[in-house]
Design a protein around this motif. Structure first.
Motif, PDB file in Angstrom:
ATOM      1  N   SER A 114       2.274  17.272 -13.018  1.00 61.49           N
ATOM      2  CA  SER A 114       2.151  18.700 -12.706  1.00 61.49           C
ATOM      3  C   SER A 114       3.424  19.489 -12.993  1.00 61.49           C
ATOM      4  O   SER A 114       3.401  20.716 -13.046  1.00 61.49           O
ATOM      5  CB  SER A 114       1.759  18.868 -11.228  1.00 61.49           C
ATOM      6  OG  SER A 114       2.793  18.357 -10.395  1.00 61.49           O
ATOM      7  N   LEU A 115       4.583  18.817 -13.174  1.00 58.45           N
ATOM      8  CA  LEU A 115       5.850  19.518 -13.407  1.00 58.45           C
ATOM      9  C   LEU A 115       6.069  19.732 -14.911  1.00 58.45           C
ATOM     10  O   LEU A 115       6.598  18.877 -15.601  1.00 58.45           O
ATOM     11  CB  LEU A 115       7.010  18.720 -12.811  1.00 58.45           C
ATOM     12  CG  LEU A 115       7.038  18.655 -11.271  1.00 58.45           C
ATOM     13  CD1 LEU A 115       8.192  17.774 -10.806  1.00 58.45           C
ATOM     14  CD2 LEU A 115       7.171  20.047 -10.686  1.00 58.45           C
ATOM     15  N   ILE A 161       0.832  -1.210   0.000  1.00 67.04           N
ATOM     16  CA  ILE A 161       0.000   0.000   0.000  1.00 67.04           C
ATOM     17  C   ILE A 161       0.862   1.253   0.000  1.00 67.04           C
ATOM     18  O   ILE A 161       0.583   2.235  -0.705  1.00 67.04           O
ATOM     19  CB  ILE A 161      -0.933  -0.011   1.231  1.00 67.04           C
ATOM     20  CG1 ILE A 161      -1.961  -1.142   1.092  1.00 67.04           C
ATOM     21  CG2 ILE A 161      -1.643   1.329   1.387  1.00 67.04           C
ATOM     22  CD1 ILE A 161      -2.787  -1.357   2.335  1.00 67.04           C
ATOM     23  N   ASP A 162       1.974   1.222   0.753  1.00 67.08           N
ATOM     24  CA  ASP A 162       2.881   2.365   0.813  1.00 67.08           C
ATOM     25  C   ASP A 162       3.521   2.627  -0.548  1.00 67.08           C
ATOM     26  O   ASP A 162       3.621   3.774  -0.994  1.00 67.08           O
ATOM     27  CB  ASP A 162       3.956   2.103   1.873  1.00 67.08           C
ATOM     28  CG  ASP A 162       4.839   3.320   2.096  1.00 67.08           C
ATOM     29  OD1 ASP A 162       4.289   4.416   2.323  1.00 67.08           O
ATOM     30  OD2 ASP A 162       6.081   3.173   2.057  1.00 67.08           O
ATOM     31  N   ALA A 163       3.949   1.519  -1.209  1.00 69.90           N
ATOM     32  CA  ALA A 163       4.580   1.673  -2.535  1.00 69.90           C
ATOM     33  C   ALA A 163       3.576   2.192  -3.563  1.00 69.90           C
ATOM     34  O   ALA A 163       3.895   3.052  -4.395  1.00 69.90           O
ATOM     35  CB  ALA A 163       5.154   0.325  -2.984  1.00 69.90           C
ATOM     36  N   VAL A 167       1.527   6.591  -6.986  1.00 68.22           N
ATOM     37  CA  VAL A 167       0.460   7.520  -7.381  1.00 68.22           C
ATOM     38  C   VAL A 167       0.904   8.962  -7.161  1.00 68.22           C
ATOM     39  O   VAL A 167       0.662   9.849  -7.999  1.00 68.22           O
ATOM     40  CB  VAL A 167      -0.820   7.211  -6.582  1.00 68.22           C
ATOM     41  CG1 VAL A 167      -1.872   8.299  -6.842  1.00 68.22           C
ATOM     42  CG2 VAL A 167      -1.366   5.847  -6.973  1.00 68.22           C
ATOM     43  N   ALA A 168       1.597   9.210  -6.033  1.00 67.17           N
ATOM     44  CA  ALA A 168       2.074  10.564  -5.751  1.00 67.17           C
ATOM     45  C   ALA A 168       3.075  11.022  -6.809  1.00 67.17           C
ATOM     46  O   ALA A 168       3.045  12.183  -7.251  1.00 67.17           O
ATOM     47  CB  ALA A 168       2.705  10.610  -4.358  1.00 67.17           C
ATOM     48  N   ASN A 169       3.983  10.124  -7.213  1.00 63.10           N
ATOM     49  CA  ASN A 169       4.966  10.484  -8.244  1.00 63.10           C
ATOM     50  C   ASN A 169       4.299  10.775  -9.578  1.00 63.10           C
ATOM     51  O   ASN A 169       4.718  11.671 -10.320  1.00 63.10           O
ATOM     52  CB  ASN A 169       5.988   9.364  -8.401  1.00 63.10           C
ATOM     53  CG  ASN A 169       6.917   9.266  -7.192  1.00 63.10           C
ATOM     54  OD1 ASN A 169       7.118  10.269  -6.491  1.00 63.10           O
ATOM     55  ND2 ASN A 169       7.466   8.087  -6.944  1.00 63.10           N
ATOM     56  N   GLN A 170       3.247  10.000  -9.890  1.00 68.45           N
ATOM     57  CA  GLN A 170       2.529  10.238 -11.142  1.00 68.45           C
ATOM     58  C   GLN A 170       1.878  11.612 -11.131  1.00 68.45           C
ATOM     59  O   GLN A 170       1.920  12.359 -12.128  1.00 68.45           O
ATOM     60  CB  GLN A 170       1.476   9.144 -11.351  1.00 68.45           C
ATOM     61  CG  GLN A 170       2.065   7.775 -11.671  1.00 68.45           C
ATOM     62  CD  GLN A 170       0.985   6.714 -11.802  1.00 68.45           C
ATOM     63  OE1 GLN A 170      -0.199   6.995 -11.617  1.00 68.45           O
ATOM     64  NE2 GLN A 170       1.408   5.491 -12.114  1.00 68.45           N
TER      65      GLN A 170
END
Length: 271
Positions: A229-230, A214-216, A221-224
């Protein structure tokens, strides 16, 4: 003067008889005791009146007083009983009891002074055999000792309550199994404990693996979201802001604006 001895002798006899009469007519009941009155010429044991309490009492010299202890007492009993599968079990138990005070006369009349051997102990043995015969050695060794203690107490109390005896508690102090059976039960319990410990470790490892998964997934998802956004403009703006901050420092350097890759500034000569 010659008549004095003739008068004194009867007086002496009367005094002696009076002393004997008084000594035979008095009884002292000690602390924690009660007396049952037996009337030799008056119907025998007195059962329709309360027993004689503690202290000094006057009774007729031809009557008797039988003294009983009415405080709580304890009796111990060691028994050999059979389990539900026919194995011999040694049971070490004790009982707290006392005679019913108001019915002490009936107890003496119908059961006698050795009522413990006549009533209480046989009843405890019978109840213990009945109760223990419902359980296996494994149950007796592990989790059922309190249960059989309560059941023996209830069955014994139900019987002796009608026999003028007040049962307060039955305590099962020790249950001894045959050595081979005890060793087999201990091995089985050890294996069960090890199995439970393994299941606990396995469950813990599975939960930890799920947590890491779940952490991975959360990081991915956060990196995506971050990558989406960058944009190039945002990256250039961040680079310019960083360059300006570095340029404010007191270290000697050369900043070439627009000469880096993608037009990003270059910083030369850091010291």
């Amino acid at each position: 003067m010659e008549k004095l001895p003739k008068i004194g002798l009867p007086i002496l006899i009367i005094v002696v008889l009076a002393i004997v009469f008084i000594s035979k007519s008095t009884v002292t009941i000690g602390s924690g005791e009660a007396g049952v009155l037996y009337k030799t010429f008056g119907g025998g044991v007195v059962t329709d009146e309360p027993p004689l309490g503690e202290g000094f009492h006057l009774v007729l010299p031809w009557d008797k007083v039988i003294v009983y202890e009415v405080r709580q007492q304890e009796v111990f009993e060691k028994m050999q009983v059979l389990s539900s599968n026919g194995l011999e079990i040694k049971l070490d138990a004790s009982a707290w009891f006392q005679p019913q005070y108001e019915k002490l006369g009936l107890l003496h009349q119908q059961k006698g002074e050795n009522y413990v051997q006549r009533i209480l102990l046989p009843t405890i043995r019978s109840a213990a055999r009945s109760v223990v015969g419902r359980y296996t050695p494994e149950q007796l060794y592990s989790s059922k000792r309190d249960v059989i203690q309560k059941e023996i107490f209830e069955e014994t109390k139900k019987i002796v309550g009608d026999q003028f005896v007040q049962l307060n508690e039955v305590l099962v102090r020790d249950v001894t199994l045959p050595p081979t059976i005890k060793e087999a039960i201990e091995r089985k319990l050890k294996q069960e404990q090890e199995s439970l410990e393994y299941e606990f470790k396995l469950t813990k490892a599975q939960k930890e693996a799920e947590r890491q998964k779940i952490d991975a997934e959360g990081k991915a998802v956060a990196n995506q979201i971050l990558s989406a956004s960058l944009t190039d403009k945002i990256l250039k703006e961040k680079g310019i802001q960083a360059t300006l901050e570095l340029a404010k420092s007191s270290n000697a350097k050369v900043v070439i604006v627009g000469s880096g890759k993608d037009g990003m500034p270059l910083i030369l000569g850091n010291q």
